[in-house]
Enzyme design. Structure first.
Site, PDB file in Angstrom:
ATOM      1  N   ALA A  31     -24.536  32.009   0.884  1.00  0.00           N
ATOM      2  CA  ALA A  31     -24.635  31.489   2.257  1.00  0.00           C
ATOM      3  C   ALA A  31     -25.236  32.530   3.198  1.00  0.00           C
ATOM      4  O   ALA A  31     -25.827  32.180   4.217  1.00  0.00           O
ATOM      5  CB  ALA A  31     -23.254  31.077   2.750  1.00  0.00           C
ATOM      6  N   VAL A  41      -5.762  20.601   9.053  1.00  0.00           N
ATOM      7  CA  VAL A  41      -4.979  19.593   9.778  1.00  0.00           C
ATOM      8  C   VAL A  41      -4.387  18.613   8.774  1.00  0.00           C
ATOM      9  O   VAL A  41      -5.092  18.122   7.880  1.00  0.00           O
ATOM     10  CB  VAL A  41      -5.852  18.824  10.799  1.00  0.00           C
ATOM     11  CG1 VAL A  41      -4.984  17.881  11.633  1.00  0.00           C
ATOM     12  CG2 VAL A  41      -6.604  19.781  11.703  1.00  0.00           C
ATOM     13  N   ARG A  43      -0.966  15.451   8.202  1.00  0.00           N
ATOM     14  CA  ARG A  43      -0.037  14.547   8.890  1.00  0.00           C
ATOM     15  C   ARG A  43       1.367  15.108   8.860  1.00  0.00           C
ATOM     16  O   ARG A  43       2.092  15.128   9.836  1.00  0.00           O
ATOM     17  CB  ARG A  43      -0.019  13.192   8.173  1.00  0.00           C
ATOM     18  CG  ARG A  43      -0.802  12.126   8.832  1.00  0.00           C
ATOM     19  CD  ARG A  43      -0.732  10.857   8.038  1.00  0.00           C
ATOM     20  NE  ARG A  43      -0.873  11.073   6.597  1.00  0.00           N
ATOM     21  CZ  ARG A  43      -1.455  10.240   5.774  1.00  0.00           C
ATOM     22  NH1 ARG A  43      -1.931   9.109   6.228  1.00  0.00           N
ATOM     23  NH2 ARG A  43      -1.549  10.488   4.481  1.00  0.00           N
ATOM     24  N   GLU A 183      -8.321   6.294  -4.732  1.00  0.00           N
ATOM     25  CA  GLU A 183      -8.243   6.295  -3.274  1.00  0.00           C
ATOM     26  C   GLU A 183      -6.797   6.083  -2.841  1.00  0.00           C
ATOM     27  O   GLU A 183      -5.967   5.608  -3.636  1.00  0.00           O
ATOM     28  CB  GLU A 183      -9.115   5.159  -2.716  1.00  0.00           C
ATOM     29  CG  GLU A 183     -10.587   5.324  -3.006  1.00  0.00           C
ATOM     30  CD  GLU A 183     -11.149   6.629  -2.482  1.00  0.00           C
ATOM     31  OE1 GLU A 183     -11.084   6.876  -1.272  1.00  0.00           O
ATOM     32  OE2 GLU A 183     -11.654   7.429  -3.289  1.00  0.00           O
ATOM     33  N   ASP A 194     -15.017   0.793  -3.374  1.00  0.00           N
ATOM     34  CA  ASP A 194     -15.419   2.202  -3.316  1.00  0.00           C
ATOM     35  C   ASP A 194     -16.835   2.378  -3.898  1.00  0.00           C
ATOM     36  O   ASP A 194     -17.675   3.066  -3.312  1.00  0.00           O
ATOM     37  CB  ASP A 194     -14.394   3.048  -4.094  1.00  0.00           C
ATOM     38  CG  ASP A 194     -14.786   4.505  -4.130  1.00  0.00           C
ATOM     39  OD1 ASP A 194     -14.667   5.176  -3.089  1.00  0.00           O
ATOM     40  OD2 ASP A 194     -15.251   4.976  -5.191  1.00  0.00           O
ATOM     41  N   LYS A 198     -20.433   3.563  -1.929  1.00  0.00           N
ATOM     42  CA  LYS A 198     -21.373   4.584  -2.428  1.00  0.00           C
ATOM     43  C   LYS A 198     -22.774   3.991  -2.610  1.00  0.00           C
ATOM     44  O   LYS A 198     -23.775   4.623  -2.272  1.00  0.00           O
ATOM     45  CB  LYS A 198     -20.845   5.144  -3.753  1.00  0.00           C
ATOM     46  CG  LYS A 198     -19.550   5.938  -3.560  1.00  0.00           C
ATOM     47  CD  LYS A 198     -18.835   6.148  -4.873  1.00  0.00           C
ATOM     48  CE  LYS A 198     -17.569   6.985  -4.686  1.00  0.00           C
ATOM     49  NZ  LYS A 198     -16.684   6.954  -5.857  1.00  0.00           N
ATOM     50  N   GLY A 295     -11.794  13.663  -8.489  1.00  0.00           N
ATOM     51  CA  GLY A 295     -10.926  14.809  -8.777  1.00  0.00           C
ATOM     52  C   GLY A 295     -11.171  15.904  -7.745  1.00  0.00           C
ATOM     53  O   GLY A 295     -12.272  16.016  -7.189  1.00  0.00           O
TER      54      GLY A 295
HETATM   55  P1  NAP Z   1      -5.520  12.690   0.070  1.00  0.00           P
HETATM   56  O1  NAP Z   1      -5.101  13.493  -1.088  1.00  0.00           O
HETATM   57  O2  NAP Z   1      -4.768  11.467   0.412  1.00  0.00           O
HETATM   58  O3  NAP Z   1      -5.577  13.653   1.337  1.00  0.00           O
HETATM   59  C1  NAP Z   1      -5.746  13.187   2.642  1.00  0.00           C
HETATM   60  C2  NAP Z   1      -5.313  14.279   3.592  1.00  0.00           C
HETATM   61  O4  NAP Z   1      -5.585  13.874   4.918  1.00  0.00           O
HETATM   62  C3  NAP Z   1      -3.822  14.605   3.519  1.00  0.00           C
HETATM   63  O5  NAP Z   1      -3.652  16.003   3.613  1.00  0.00           O
HETATM   64  C4  NAP Z   1      -3.254  13.917   4.766  1.00  0.00           C
HETATM   65  O6  NAP Z   1      -2.133  14.608   5.305  1.00  0.00           O
HETATM   66  C5  NAP Z   1      -4.435  14.058   5.710  1.00  0.00           C
HETATM   67  N1  NAP Z   1      -4.457  13.034   6.748  1.00  0.00           N
HETATM   68  C6  NAP Z   1      -4.580  11.703   6.603  1.00  0.00           C
HETATM   69  N2  NAP Z   1      -4.558  11.094   7.800  1.00  0.00           N
HETATM   70  C7  NAP Z   1      -4.404  12.071   8.708  1.00  0.00           C
HETATM   71  C8  NAP Z   1      -4.305  12.082  10.111  1.00  0.00           C
HETATM   72  N3  NAP Z   1      -4.343  10.966  10.821  1.00  0.00           N
HETATM   73  N4  NAP Z   1      -4.174  13.280  10.739  1.00  0.00           N
HETATM   74  C9  NAP Z   1      -4.122  14.405  10.034  1.00  0.00           C
HETATM   75  N5  NAP Z   1      -4.217  14.486   8.692  1.00  0.00           N
HETATM   76  C10 NAP Z   1      -4.360  13.313   8.044  1.00  0.00           C
HETATM   77  O7  NAP Z   1      -7.056  12.227  -0.095  1.00  0.00           O
HETATM   78  P2  NAP Z   1      -8.197  12.912  -0.978  1.00  0.00           P
HETATM   79  O8  NAP Z   1      -8.151  12.339  -2.348  1.00  0.00           O
HETATM   80  O9  NAP Z   1      -8.193  14.373  -0.781  1.00  0.00           O
HETATM   81  O10 NAP Z   1      -9.490  12.265  -0.284  1.00  0.00           O
HETATM   82  C11 NAP Z   1      -9.969  12.743   0.945  1.00  0.00           C
HETATM   83  C12 NAP Z   1     -11.323  12.091   1.238  1.00  0.00           C
HETATM   84  O11 NAP Z   1     -12.231  12.426   0.194  1.00  0.00           O
HETATM   85  C13 NAP Z   1     -11.296  10.558   1.269  1.00  0.00           C
HETATM   86  O12 NAP Z   1     -12.238  10.109   2.221  1.00  0.00           O
HETATM   87  C14 NAP Z   1     -11.742  10.168  -0.122  1.00  0.00           C
HETATM   88  O13 NAP Z   1     -12.347   8.906  -0.159  1.00  0.00           O
HETATM   89  C15 NAP Z   1     -12.757  11.253  -0.395  1.00  0.00           C
HETATM   90  N6  NAP Z   1     -13.006  11.522  -1.803  1.00  0.00           N
HETATM   91  C16 NAP Z   1     -11.964  11.751  -2.663  1.00  0.00           C
HETATM   92  C17 NAP Z   1     -12.211  12.040  -3.982  1.00  0.00           C
HETATM   93  C18 NAP Z   1     -11.116  12.275  -4.975  1.00  0.00           C
HETATM   94  O14 NAP Z   1     -11.417  12.383  -6.162  1.00  0.00           O
HETATM   95  N7  NAP Z   1      -9.881  12.394  -4.557  1.00  0.00           N
HETATM   96  C19 NAP Z   1     -13.549  12.103  -4.427  1.00  0.00           C
HETATM   97  C20 NAP Z   1     -14.592  11.871  -3.533  1.00  0.00           C
HETATM   98  C21 NAP Z   1     -14.309  11.593  -2.210  1.00  0.00           C
HETATM   99  P3  NAP Z   1      -0.732  14.700   4.504  1.00  0.00           P
HETATM  100  O15 NAP Z   1      -1.034  15.515   3.288  1.00  0.00           O
HETATM  101  O16 NAP Z   1       0.176  15.372   5.448  1.00  0.00           O
HETATM  102  O17 NAP Z   1      -0.352  13.281   4.167  1.00  0.00           O
HETATM  103  N1  HSE Z   2     -11.647   7.154  -5.958  1.00  0.00           N
HETATM  104  C1  HSE Z   2     -12.965   7.620  -6.178  1.00  0.00           C
HETATM  105  C2  HSE Z   2     -13.317   7.397  -7.640  1.00  0.00           C
HETATM  106  C3  HSE Z   2     -13.049   9.066  -5.846  1.00  0.00           C
HETATM  107  O1  HSE Z   2     -12.432   7.130  -8.447  1.00  0.00           O
HETATM  108  O2  HSE Z   2     -14.500   7.458  -7.968  1.00  0.00           O
HETATM  109  C4  HSE Z   2     -14.449   9.609  -5.921  1.00  0.00           C
HETATM  110  O3  HSE Z   2     -15.259   9.101  -4.911  1.00  0.00           O
END
Ligand code: NAP
Ligand code: HSE
Length: 422
Positions: A31, A41, A43, A183, A194, A198, A295
């Site tokens: 970078a 941040v 919840r 999700e 989902d 994409k 993941g």
């Molecule tokens: P997650 O594990 O549910 O994490 C969401 C985080 O956001 C948690 O820390 C939650 O807080 C926080 N949060 C939710 N609402 C909030 C609010 N109103 N104010 C403050 N904090 C808040 O979700 P994730 O799997 O990491 O996914 C995050 C994003 O990445 C999503 O948009 C998802 O679609 C995308 N994504 C995920 C993956 C995957 O493989 N997981 C892959 C590609 C994209 P708490 O922990 O306190 O509940």
């Molecule tokens: N829930 C999504 C999946 C995360 O299974 O592909 C990656 O975008």
């Protein structure tokens, strides 16, 4: 020094913080500056999480902090992250997000609001695979003929386990959730939404087309059962949930649904949480992208790549890849009913005479010609399972035939249909 804040420190957010820590020196070298996570941040601040960054529950602490250069949005959802990202951009903070649901609805709004402020969203499609960069940069000389691929890791993981190990749908969904693939609401994964989010993002980069999820055909994997799986196996097919974008003259066909696809095709061999996307360009021909689609670490790898690129270049290319509105021809979204495909049907019927003739007549009356047929009588019952595959026919005819067949008294529980991808 560049300061970043992570809004949402869950599966992906924790991985982002940890990659920035574990690969700190390498990332700094790439970078050109040190990157520091100054705030996360969440919840629920009392939740135990594997991360060592200062946490708050107050998003304004990030938005009102002028020392924060990049906001990483990893909270999920649509309305709330839109508000947060909009405010961050208005405060001239660069944004990185993995949130495909947000982009499916607001990518054009965000492009407008952002202007020259960078927005990175590599992680929003196909997790760790750099497909956004491939379309925006690597293939930018090409007219894109088609994009076709497995874009949801959860459903591919589930289908693979159902096909290879006969694992039950509910058990395997639970496992995918525990592995951090699904999700927050897993109906987005299994229902095809989902993958549709994409596909819409990719279609905007490829074609400049501003479609919303409700404009396109979306079906999920919820109705697939072991009868479908054994029919597929018997005739040399696998079952995959595909996102498909095709340019047909000035029409853009966009659809997400399960398909029967010949086991010999490359996409049919992509198993588990892996995603695979084929992009055909008019000059380059077919290119194929393969890698982990979900993941924490795989997704965070793409998030951190956006952060590095923003720090390294100080700006980004136009969010959706177009510097000027794309008007070289009037591309329009293809009507869902004009899709043409081969189809597979499954139905349970009373095992009495005349049933097959009535179904065959209905198919014939609707211009549908049968390719293969299988009948299995369920032991100790008067019910038989019928399975057909068809030659190519029109979606509109198929929908009509299904609604007529479902009206027969001898048909139990409706008709299941899967398209066959050539
Ligand atoms: P997650 O594990 O549910 O994490 C969401 C985080 O956001 C948690 O820390 C939650 O807080 C926080 N949060 C939710 N609402 C909030 C609010 N109103 N104010 C403050 N904090 C808040 O979700 P994730 O799997 O990491 O996914 C995050 C994003 O990445 C999503 O948009 C998802 O679609 C995308 N994504 C995920 C993956 C995957 O493989 N997981 C892959 C590609 C994209 P708490 O922990 O306190 O509940
Ligand atoms: N829930 C999504 C999946 C995360 O299974 O592909 C990656 O975008």
């Amino acid at each position: 020094m560049v300061n970043i804040a992570i809004i949402g420190v869950g599966t992906v957010g924790c991985s982002v913080a940890n990659i920035l820590k574990e690969n700190k020196e390498l990332i700094q070298a790439r970078a050109g500056k040190e990157i520091r996570v100054v705030k996360g941040v969440v919840r629920d601040i009392s939740k135990k999480r594997d991360v060592e960054i200062p946490l708050t529950t107050d998003i304004d602490e990030v938005l009102n902090d002028d020392s924060i250069d990049i906001v990483v949005e990893l909270m999920g959802g649509v309305d709330e992250p839109f508000k947060v990202v909009k405010l961050a951009l208005e405060k001239k903070k660069a944004v990185v997000t993995a949130n495909k649901a947000l982009l499916a609805y607001h990518r054009y709004d965000l492009q407008e609001i952002a202007g020259d402020i960078p927005i990175g969203y590599e992680a929003s499609v196909a997790g760790g695979i750099p497909i956004i960069n491939a379309l925006k940069v690597g293939l930018s000389a090409n007219e894109i003929t088609s994009i076709r691929g497995i874009m949801n890791g959860t459903s591919n993981y589930m289908l693979t386990k159902m096909i290879n190990d006969g694992v039950k749908y509910d058990d395997i969904l639970k496992e995918a959730q525990e592995l951090g693939y699904a999700e927050a609401d897993p109906t987005f994964d299994v229902g095809g939404f989902d993958a549709a989010h994409k596909l819409l993002i990719l279609a905007s980069i490829a074609y400049g087309i501003d479609a919303k999820p409700e404009d396109i055909l979306i079906e999920g994997i919820q109705n697939i059962n072991q009868d479908d799986i054994s029919f597929a196996g018997e005739f040399g097919y696998s079952i995959k949930l595909l996102g498909i974008a095709k340019k047909i003259n000035s029409n853009i066909e966009l659809r997400v649904h399960p398909v029967l696809i010949k086991q010999t095709q490359m996409i049919a061999k992509i198993d588990g949480v892996m995603n695979g996307i084929s992009v055909i360009g008019d000059k380059v021909g077919e290119t194929l992208y393969y890698g982990p689609g979900a993941g924490g670490d795989a997704t965070a790898s793409a998030v951190v790549s956006d952060i590095i690129e923003i720090v390294r270049a100080g700006k980004s290319s136009p969010m959706l890849g177009f510097k000027k509105p794309f008007k070289s021809e009037n591309l329009v979204l293809q009507n869902k009913e004009n899709i043409q495909s081969q189809y597979y049907f499954r139905m349970s019927v009373e095992d009495v005479s005349g049933v097959l003739a009535s179904i065959a007549k209905t198919l014939g009356d609707n211009n549908i010609s049968v390719d293969t047929f299988l009948q299995k009588v369920i032991e100790n019952s008067s019910i038989a399972t019928l399975q057909f595959s068809t030659h190519e026919c029109k979606e509109i005819d198929v929908k009509k035939a299904i609604s007529q067949i479902e009206k027969f008294d001898f048909v139990k529980d409706g008709v299941s249909m899967i398209r066959i991808e050539a």
